[in-house]
Design a protein around this motif. Structure first.
Motif, PDB file in Angstrom:
ATOM      1  N   SER A 287       2.522   2.358 -10.648  1.00  0.00           N
ATOM      2  CA  SER A 287       1.975   2.591  -9.306  1.00  0.00           C
ATOM      3  C   SER A 287       1.596   1.256  -8.684  1.00  0.00           C
ATOM      4  O   SER A 287       0.966   0.406  -9.326  1.00  0.00           O
ATOM      5  CB  SER A 287       0.728   3.473  -9.358  1.00  0.00           C
ATOM      6  N   SER A 288       2.038   1.055  -7.488  1.00  0.00           N
ATOM      7  CA  SER A 288       1.645  -0.125  -6.710  1.00  0.00           C
ATOM      8  C   SER A 288       0.919   0.287  -5.428  1.00  0.00           C
ATOM      9  O   SER A 288       0.837  -0.476  -4.474  1.00  0.00           O
ATOM     10  CB  SER A 288       2.899  -0.957  -6.374  1.00  0.00           C
ATOM     11  N   MET A 289       0.431   1.502  -5.413  1.00  0.00           N
ATOM     12  CA  MET A 289      -0.192   2.039  -4.190  1.00  0.00           C
ATOM     13  C   MET A 289      -1.617   1.504  -4.011  1.00  0.00           C
ATOM     14  O   MET A 289      -2.338   1.272  -4.985  1.00  0.00           O
ATOM     15  CB  MET A 289      -0.203   3.560  -4.231  1.00  0.00           C
ATOM     16  N   ALA A 290      -2.008   1.355  -2.758  1.00  0.00           N
ATOM     17  CA  ALA A 290      -3.375   0.958  -2.401  1.00  0.00           C
ATOM     18  C   ALA A 290      -4.318   2.154  -2.599  1.00  0.00           C
ATOM     19  O   ALA A 290      -3.864   3.301  -2.734  1.00  0.00           O
ATOM     20  CB  ALA A 290      -3.407   0.490  -0.948  1.00  0.00           C
ATOM     21  N   PRO A 291      -5.637   1.890  -2.610  1.00  0.00           N
ATOM     22  CA  PRO A 291      -6.591   3.010  -2.828  1.00  0.00           C
ATOM     23  C   PRO A 291      -6.425   4.144  -1.839  1.00  0.00           C
ATOM     24  O   PRO A 291      -6.493   5.310  -2.218  1.00  0.00           O
ATOM     25  CB  PRO A 291      -7.960   2.326  -2.680  1.00  0.00           C
ATOM     26  N   ILE A 292      -6.196   3.828  -0.535  1.00  0.00           N
ATOM     27  CA  ILE A 292      -6.042   4.882   0.447  1.00  0.00           C
ATOM     28  C   ILE A 292      -4.785   5.689   0.174  1.00  0.00           C
ATOM     29  O   ILE A 292      -4.748   6.913   0.350  1.00  0.00           O
ATOM     30  CB  ILE A 292      -6.006   4.294   1.881  1.00  0.00           C
ATOM     31  N   GLN A 293      -3.721   5.008  -0.328  1.00  0.00           N
ATOM     32  CA  GLN A 293      -2.480   5.728  -0.659  1.00  0.00           C
ATOM     33  C   GLN A 293      -2.690   6.606  -1.888  1.00  0.00           C
ATOM     34  O   GLN A 293      -2.150   7.712  -1.968  1.00  0.00           O
ATOM     35  CB  GLN A 293      -1.354   4.726  -0.893  1.00  0.00           C
TER      36      GLN A 293
END
Length: 473
Positions: free
Chosen positions: A88-94
């Protein structure tokens, strides 16, 4: 006061709650509108992302390489293996948005599917045991420094509004308490200032509180006490002045007959009275002057007894009618020499009372002397009327003079009071004690005395009736 405090507190609570509701509604509505105003984004890179995912399936490479290619297109990568995250490379909001997506295993296999979710474009597919998702940059406003979900933004807004409301309530309570204390302390300070003035001897200024609350009665009672203290101080001052005048007056009155006695005795000793008739005249005058001094000394004796409350009474059973007629017989001759006469009225019925005959004799003597001195009639007539009414025996002592001014009637029995300061007597009645002694003796017998004008000055005396004893043969 209690109603005012309740009102203030109720106003504080109602204002705070009203402000909380208004601000909360406005903020929450504004946040919701801000999120709802953001329409789905048309992303030109979506087909490229779909192509990358399809190519990766046909020619798998490392997750880092795929993520690098997606990042160039503005997307983040998420990969799970049988529901377990492997990359996972998603940001916290994602990540937060990812939790709101359908279950991982529900994505279709083979072909990438595009989904608009909470302000972000999500492209996903399943390939064997893997689920691969690519999420674009969410189109969300920043709340308190970063992008947040709508529910989180609303919750934070509510918390901040609640904290602000608490601060507002505390501030309003402080302001309300300040005004309440100011209002409560106003009568307290007024009472404190009044007490300090009284301690300093100033009784003239009122408390000065005109509120309408529980303190009003307290301040009114305090002011009444202050007025009473002022009246007592003035009364005591007048009493001291009158007592000083009494001593000075009696001293002067004693000096006059004493000088006469000394002069006549010296005349007898020096032989000025050289005949028996003249000697008898000198002795008679000296005797009368000595009697005048005795009257003055008796006044002082009675005054001291009344002051200490030690005037003894020895009441005995007597008939008031017989007692009055006996007094008239004893003093009629002296009154005739002074230009007056007695007149006794009343039915010859029994008038049983219990009296101290000596003290009651003084009562009638003082009333007689008062009438002789102040009536002002050329031919003085003193009318004594007796009757019984219920359980009281009444004696009316009336003269035929001009009476006294109506404003003087309430003061006749006051200690040291004299209606005409220029009128004093040789026997000291001008001291203002005669009628005071009368009232004291009558009340000591359980009776009453009052004065009024009715063709002259009238004294009405009432004494308790002593029932006759019934004897059985």
């Amino acid at each position: 006061m209690k109603r005012r405090i309740f009102f203030y507190n109720a106003v504080v609570v109602m204002v705070a709650l009203t402000a909380l509701l208004i601000v909360s509604g406005a903020v929450i509505g504004s946040v919701n509108d801000h999120y709802m105003e953001r329409p789905p984004v048309v992303d030109d890179n979506a087909p490229k992302v779909q192509s990358l995912l399809t190519q990766w399936v046909e020619d798998p490479s490392s997750w880092e390489d795929l993520n690098h290619q997606l990042k160039d297109l503005g997307y983040s990568l998420y990969v799970s293996l049988s529901g377990t995250e492997v990359y996972s490379s998603m940001a916290p909001i994602q990540t937060d948005l990812l939790r709101q997506l359908p279950p991982i295993n529900s994505w279709p296999a083979g072909e990438p599917t595009t989904l608009w979710m909470g302000g972000a474009l999500v492209i996903g597919m399943r390939s064997g045991p893997y689920t691969i998702l690519a999420m674009g940059e969410p189109n969300m406003p920043k709340v308190f420094g970063r992008q947040r979900l709508q529910t989180e933004a609303v919750l934070l807004s509510v918390l901040i509004i609640g904290a602000s409301a608490i601060v507002v309530i505390v501030l309003l309570s402080m302001v309300s308490t300040h005004f309440q204390l100011k209002h409560i302390l106003r009568p307290v300070n007024a009472l404190t200032d009044a007490a300090q003035r009284i301690e300093a001897g100033d009784y003239s200024q009122p408390v000065g509180y005109d509120g309408q609350d529980e303190f009003t009665a307290v301040c009114a009672a305090f002011e009444h006490m202050q007025q009473h203290l002022l009246q007592e101080r003035e009364k005591n001052a007048a009493y001291e002045r009158a007592r000083t005048d009494l001593v000075a007056g009696i001293s002067h009155d004693l000096r006059t007959p004493l000088t006469s006695v000394k002069g006549y005795i010296k005349g007898l000793r020096d032989g000025v009275a050289n005949t028996p008739a003249k000697q008898a005249q000198y002795l008679d005058i000296a005797y009368r002057k000595a009697c005048d001094m005795d009257v003055l000394l008796q006044r002082l004796f009675y005054f001291s007894k009344l002051e200490t409350g030690n005037l003894p009474l020895f009441p005995v059973r007597a008939d008031l009618g017989e007692f009055v007629r006996g007094f008239v017989r004893d003093t009629a001759g002296d009154l005739e020499q002074r230009g007056g006469k007695f007149l006794v009225k009343g039915a010859p019925a029994p008038h049983p009372v219990r009296i101290d005959t000596e003290q009651m004799y003084r009562v009638l003597t003082n009333l007689t002397d008062n009438a002789v001195r102040y009536t002002g009639a050329e031919s003085l007539v003193l009318t004594l009327t007796l009757w019984r009414e219920r359980d009281m025996e009444h004696l009316r002592f009336a003269d035929n003079g001009c009476g006294v001014p109506e404003e003087s009637l309430p003061h006749l029995f006051e200690q040291f009071w004299r209606g005409d300061q220029s009128r004093g007597g040789e026997s000291g009645e001008g001291s203002g004690l005669g009628l005071y002694i009368v009232k004291y003796i009558i009340e000591a017998h359980g009776g009453t005395i009052s004065a009024r004008n009715d063709g002259g000055l009238v004294f009405d005396i009432a004494l308790p009736c002593e029932e006759e004893e019934i004897t059985h043969a």
